[in-house]
Motif scaffolding. Sequence first.
Motif, PDB file in Angstrom:
ATOM      1  N   PRO A 117      10.031  -3.050  -0.393  1.00 32.28           N
ATOM      2  CA  PRO A 117       9.629  -3.409  -1.757  1.00 32.28           C
ATOM      3  C   PRO A 117      10.836  -3.423  -2.699  1.00 32.28           C
ATOM      4  O   PRO A 117      11.800  -2.684  -2.498  1.00 32.28           O
ATOM      5  CB  PRO A 117       8.645  -2.299  -2.141  1.00 32.28           C
ATOM      6  N   ILE A 118      10.761  -4.277  -3.713  1.00 35.22           N
ATOM      7  CA  ILE A 118      11.764  -4.324  -4.778  1.00 35.22           C
ATOM      8  C   ILE A 118      11.089  -3.753  -6.028  1.00 35.22           C
ATOM      9  O   ILE A 118      10.021  -4.227  -6.422  1.00 35.22           O
ATOM     10  CB  ILE A 118      12.227  -5.766  -5.051  1.00 35.22           C
ATOM     11  N   PHE A 119      11.707  -2.753  -6.606  1.00 36.14           N
ATOM     12  CA  PHE A 119      11.131  -2.113  -7.785  1.00 36.14           C
ATOM     13  C   PHE A 119      11.900  -2.480  -9.050  1.00 36.14           C
ATOM     14  O   PHE A 119      13.122  -2.583  -9.036  1.00 36.14           O
ATOM     15  CB  PHE A 119      11.157  -0.588  -7.639  1.00 36.14           C
ATOM     16  N   ARG A 172       0.821  -1.216   0.000  1.00 35.26           N
ATOM     17  CA  ARG A 172       0.000   0.000   0.000  1.00 35.26           C
ATOM     18  C   ARG A 172       0.859   1.272   0.000  1.00 35.26           C
ATOM     19  O   ARG A 172       0.606   2.203  -0.758  1.00 35.26           O
ATOM     20  CB  ARG A 172      -0.928   0.002   1.219  1.00 35.26           C
ATOM     21  N   THR A 173       1.895   1.303   0.840  1.00 33.52           N
ATOM     22  CA  THR A 173       2.718   2.513   0.984  1.00 33.52           C
ATOM     23  C   THR A 173       3.865   2.586  -0.010  1.00 33.52           C
ATOM     24  O   THR A 173       4.431   3.656  -0.222  1.00 33.52           O
ATOM     25  CB  THR A 173       3.312   2.595   2.404  1.00 33.52           C
ATOM     26  N   LYS A 174       4.240   1.426  -0.577  1.00 34.66           N
ATOM     27  CA  LYS A 174       5.375   1.334  -1.498  1.00 34.66           C
ATOM     28  C   LYS A 174       6.658   1.823  -0.846  1.00 34.66           C
ATOM     29  O   LYS A 174       7.527   2.396  -1.486  1.00 34.66           O
ATOM     30  CB  LYS A 174       5.104   2.106  -2.788  1.00 34.66           C
ATOM     31  N   ARG A 175       6.770   1.552   0.471  1.00 39.97           N
ATOM     32  CA  ARG A 175       7.924   1.985   1.238  1.00 39.97           C
ATOM     33  C   ARG A 175       8.344   0.892   2.212  1.00 39.97           C
ATOM     34  O   ARG A 175       7.599  -0.049   2.465  1.00 39.97           O
ATOM     35  CB  ARG A 175       7.579   3.239   2.048  1.00 39.97           C
ATOM     36  N   PHE A 176       9.529   1.049   2.759  1.00 43.52           N
ATOM     37  CA  PHE A 176      10.015   0.181   3.830  1.00 43.52           C
ATOM     38  C   PHE A 176       9.043   0.266   4.999  1.00 43.52           C
ATOM     39  O   PHE A 176       8.626   1.346   5.399  1.00 43.52           O
ATOM     40  CB  PHE A 176      11.408   0.663   4.262  1.00 43.52           C
ATOM     41  N   VAL A 177       8.649  -0.903   5.539  1.00 43.25           N
ATOM     42  CA  VAL A 177       7.718  -0.960   6.663  1.00 43.25           C
ATOM     43  C   VAL A 177       8.307  -1.877   7.724  1.00 43.25           C
ATOM     44  O   VAL A 177       8.891  -2.918   7.414  1.00 43.25           O
ATOM     45  CB  VAL A 177       6.336  -1.514   6.221  1.00 43.25           C
ATOM     46  N   SER A 178       8.146  -1.470   8.961  1.00 44.59           N
ATOM     47  CA  SER A 178       8.622  -2.272  10.083  1.00 44.59           C
ATOM     48  C   SER A 178       7.534  -2.276  11.136  1.00 44.59           C
ATOM     49  O   SER A 178       6.870  -1.255  11.354  1.00 44.59           O
ATOM     50  CB  SER A 178       9.906  -1.641  10.626  1.00 44.59           C
TER      51      SER A 178
END
Length: 132
Positions: free
Chosen positions: A71-73, A52-58
């Motif tokens: 995510p890997i783009f 959803r955020t397309k970002r690193f999440v912890s």
Amino acid sequence: TGLSIALVDTDFKTIITYAYNTPEFCRKIQNCECGAKLCYHSDMEILRECRRTKRFVSHVCHAGIIDSVMPIFKDMVISGYIMLGRIRPSEDITYYIKQFFLRFCVFPIIANPLFFTFRLIPSFLQKQIHTS
């Protein structure tokens, strides 16, 4: 380091995982049916948040362990995810101790030996995790 790393596709299926030396704490939880279900739901929750955020999440999972997803783009589109996990929080351990006993008093596991195995999991500061 004792950390687990997994490469996951866009359907959240594990492609490859490196979980050598899975902590005893995690093995005991995953050997319990309710614990295994909670682990699965926790993984799906953090993967959905990353998508959803397309970002690193912890986040701190149901068992008090930190999991992270990045995510890997490829060509500006998410082509998969890298999961990093099984990290014991090093900040404010009293909060996690309380959460631990609240969570596991309902599991068919003896809490004290399980807590001992929790303390054996490697710990890192949130700052270390986010700069990796």
